[in-house]
Design an enzyme around this catalytic site. Structure first.
Site, PDB file in Angstrom:
ATOM      1  N   SER A  78      34.569  37.918  37.337  1.00 17.62           N
ATOM      2  CA  SER A  78      34.831  37.731  35.906  1.00 17.62           C
ATOM      3  C   SER A  78      33.699  36.929  35.257  1.00 17.62           C
ATOM      4  O   SER A  78      32.550  37.372  35.273  1.00 17.62           O
ATOM      5  CB  SER A  78      36.215  37.086  35.731  1.00 17.62           C
ATOM      6  OG  SER A  78      36.673  37.209  34.409  1.00 17.62           O
ATOM      7  N   ASP A 127      41.678  47.600  33.213  1.00 23.03           N
ATOM      8  CA  ASP A 127      41.322  46.201  32.994  1.00 23.03           C
ATOM      9  C   ASP A 127      41.264  45.924  31.491  1.00 23.03           C
ATOM     10  O   ASP A 127      40.424  46.490  30.786  1.00 23.03           O
ATOM     11  CB  ASP A 127      39.960  45.905  33.644  1.00 23.03           C
ATOM     12  CG  ASP A 127      39.662  44.420  33.724  1.00 23.03           C
ATOM     13  OD1 ASP A 127      40.136  43.675  32.853  1.00 23.03           O
ATOM     14  OD2 ASP A 127      38.930  44.016  34.643  1.00 23.03           O
ATOM     15  N   HIS A 184      42.640  43.381  35.893  1.00 23.94           N
ATOM     16  CA  HIS A 184      41.550  42.434  36.133  1.00 23.94           C
ATOM     17  C   HIS A 184      41.658  41.751  37.497  1.00 23.94           C
ATOM     18  O   HIS A 184      40.813  40.927  37.847  1.00 23.94           O
ATOM     19  CB  HIS A 184      41.560  41.374  35.013  1.00 23.94           C
ATOM     20  CG  HIS A 184      40.260  40.673  34.829  1.00 23.94           C
ATOM     21  ND1 HIS A 184      39.083  41.348  34.551  1.00 23.94           N
ATOM     22  CD2 HIS A 184      39.934  39.349  34.865  1.00 23.94           C
ATOM     23  CE1 HIS A 184      38.095  40.465  34.424  1.00 23.94           C
ATOM     24  NE2 HIS A 184      38.585  39.252  34.621  1.00 23.94           N
TER      25      HIS A 184
END
Length: 206
Positions: free
Chosen positions: A104, A154, A185
């Site tokens: 991320s 996502d 995610h």
């Protein structure tokens, strides 16, 4: 740049062996990916910096003004600082291979370092990166191994931007693999296995 430019943790591995840098996601810290890093590269020395930006108390590596809206000046600052931190550790360790893993926000800063200094990492795993801009790659990614992992649903990293990132990297000569899953995610087992295979190949010099 100093080896202590960031608060970080270091897990020793085999002297002269691989060096693995891991970069956490928003709101986590330097502990988030240590065990995963050890699992993926058992012989590596693992270095995990903590993001130096606070977003309402959540640690990040660079500032943003909204979801997917980056403070590009601060990203440039963070990229320069992180590249110096990474190079300082490489110079000190003289490793057999240099690996990078980010999730991320950590994947985003790692990707930015790869754009700015393509020769640093032998193999890079970008888990759910979001690059909402066209990268300026300073050099060539030829011969560099990059794995991008992504979820088809996502909500933070839209699949079309993952595909676009793949195209940018491939156009610059990188050996790119994209590992998808049907979720969001979160990190799933197929991503971890793909990362394991990439690192094993890089460590063996394949």
């Amino acid at each position: 740049m100093s080896k202590d430019a960031y608060i970080h943790k270091l897990l020793p591995g085999s002297p002269g062996g691989p060096l693995l840098f891991v970069f956490h996601g928003t709101g986590a810290d330097e502990n988030q990916l240590l065990s995963l890093g050890r699992d993926l590269a058992p012989q590596a020395t693992i270095i995990s910096p903590r993001g130096d930006v606070s977003e309402h108390g959540a640690a990040r590596f660079f500032r943003r003004t909204g979801e997917g809206v980056y403070d590009m000046d601060d990203l440039a600052r963070a990229t320069d600082k992180m590249a110096g931190f990474v190079k300082a550790h490489i110079d000190a360790a003289k490793p057999s291979a240099v690996l990078g893993l980010g999730y991320s926000n950590g994947a985003n800063v790692l990707a930015s370092v790869v754009f700015a200094a393509p020769a640093v990492f032998d193999a890079t795993v970008l888990m759910h990166p979001l690059i909402p801009f066209e990268p300026e790659i300073k050099g060539s990614l030829a011969g560099r191994h990059i794995l991008v992992t992504a979820g088809r649903r996502d909500p933070i990293c839209p699949p079309n931007l993952t595909t676009r990132l793949e195209a940018y990297l491939r156009a610059d000569g990188a050996d790119v693999t994209v590992e998808w899953h049907d979720g969001g995610h979160e990190v799933r087992p197929n991503e971890i296995e793909a990362a394991r295979l990439l690192f094993a190949a890089a460590i063996q010099g394949v």
